[in-house]
Design an enzyme around this catalytic site. Structure first.
Site, PDB file in Angstrom:
ATOM      1  N   SER A 152      -7.875 -23.959-119.542  1.00  0.00           N
ATOM      2  CA  SER A 152      -6.935 -25.024-119.203  1.00  0.00           C
ATOM      3  C   SER A 152      -7.685 -26.309-118.851  1.00  0.00           C
ATOM      4  O   SER A 152      -8.379 -26.859-119.704  1.00  0.00           O
ATOM      5  CB  SER A 152      -6.018 -24.549-118.069  1.00  0.00           C
ATOM      6  N   ASP A 231       2.826 -19.569-123.782  1.00  0.00           N
ATOM      7  CA  ASP A 231       2.306 -20.442-122.729  1.00  0.00           C
ATOM      8  C   ASP A 231       3.311 -21.564-122.475  1.00  0.00           C
ATOM      9  O   ASP A 231       3.589 -22.376-123.363  1.00  0.00           O
ATOM     10  CB  ASP A 231       0.965 -21.014-123.195  1.00  0.00           C
ATOM     11  N   HIS A 264      -0.158 -18.340-119.983  1.00  0.00           N
ATOM     12  CA  HIS A 264      -1.274 -19.206-119.592  1.00  0.00           C
ATOM     13  C   HIS A 264      -2.237 -18.569-118.591  1.00  0.00           C
ATOM     14  O   HIS A 264      -3.234 -19.172-118.227  1.00  0.00           O
ATOM     15  CB  HIS A 264      -0.707 -20.498-118.986  1.00  0.00           C
TER      16      HIS A 264
END
Length: 286
Positions: A152, A231, A264
């Site tokens: 991320s 996600d 995620h």
């Protein structure tokens, strides 16, 4: 005398190697910084290749080591793992903890130029000019065989640092990276705060923009990215298609795997961790 001695906070036997947690007084940051290191059993015989892992928003130096399940295969492959904290802590700046996506836990792996952040928020310089040289000097790590990966915000960091510092890293990969931060809410908030409202300097910290400006392929062995299709941040924040297009334009080999059903979080990361470790080992090991 070493001006930045390491303070060992804890050490744990792990898959024949050692899992360690450290603190040091950072000259670049101007505050104590924490990080973790996993040394595989092969490190007892001499320097081993290492992977620098950059974590995402709200995480710290413990998150990856506790949740990613990387040590077992890293021990088998002879790879050390380094996981730094995600921002300075203890600066007590106004507003530093007001939101989860800016300030504490959200350093974005760059050097801030805007006051008051520019004094302590120097994550790029800490990692590149201080932490990596310190660790390769103090621990049995091979400075010529370092890879970088992240998740991320940390995936953004891995891609941008790999592109901004050619030759420093031999391999690169990412899980659900923020691929075009100058074009998404997370990145625009961070860049405006840390770098200022003049957007002309933002592309220098945007992986898609950096790749699009390159004349060739800096990583001929390929870049690996895994992205979960479930996600919730994919459409608004991550934009892997933009980075894919930039790699195609530059001739940079990229394996972008779109994983159906995965979100995620660290269950996603743990699922595909072995593939990433083997990707790096293919370049870093003799």
């Amino acid at each position: 005398m070493n001006p930045n001695p390491l303070t060992l906070l804890s050490e744990h036997a792990c898959f024949g190697g050692t899992q360690r947690f450290y603190r040091h007084e950072s000259l670049e940051i101007g505050l104590p910084m924490k990080f973790s290191v996993f040394l595989p059993p092969q490190a007892s015989a001499g320097p081993v290749p290492a992977l620098l892992y950059l974590a995402g928003l709200t995480c710290n130096e413990e998150t990856f080591m506790a949740k990613a399940g990387a040590q077992r295969l890293a021990a088998e492959l002879g790879l050390a793992l380094i996981a730094p904290d995600t921002s300075p802590r203890g600066a007590n700046l106004p507003g530093e903890a007001d939101s989860w996506d800016f300030g504490v836990g959200a350093g974005f792996y760059l050097d801030a130029t805007e006051s008051p952040w520019s004094r302590h928020w120097r994550m790029e310089s800490w990692l590149m000019a201080e932490l990596l040289p310190l660790l390769t000097d103090a621990l049995p790590l091979d400075a010529a065989r370092i890879g970088i990966f992240g998740h991320s915000m940390g995936g953004h960091g891995a891609l941008t640092l790999a592109l901004r510092h050619p030759g420093r890293f031999r391999s690169v990969s990412a899980f659900a990276p923020i691929c075009a931060p100058s074009q998404c809410p997370w990145g625009r908030k961070a860049f405006a705060g840390y770098l200022g409202s003049d957007e002309s300097g933002w592309p220098a910290h945007d992986a898609s923009a950096l790749m699009a400006a390159l004349p060739g392929a800096p990583y001929p062995g390929g870049i690996l990215i895994d992205q979960g299709l479930a996600d919730k941040f994919l459409a608004e924040q991550l934009d892997p298609d933009r980075f894919e297009a930039a790699c195609a334009s530059a001739g940079q080999p990229l394996t972008l795997r779109r994983q159906a059903g995965y979100d995620h979080g660290y269950y996603f990361i743990a699922t595909f961790m072995d593939d990433h470790l083997r990707h790096h080992a293919g370049t870093l090991r003799p």
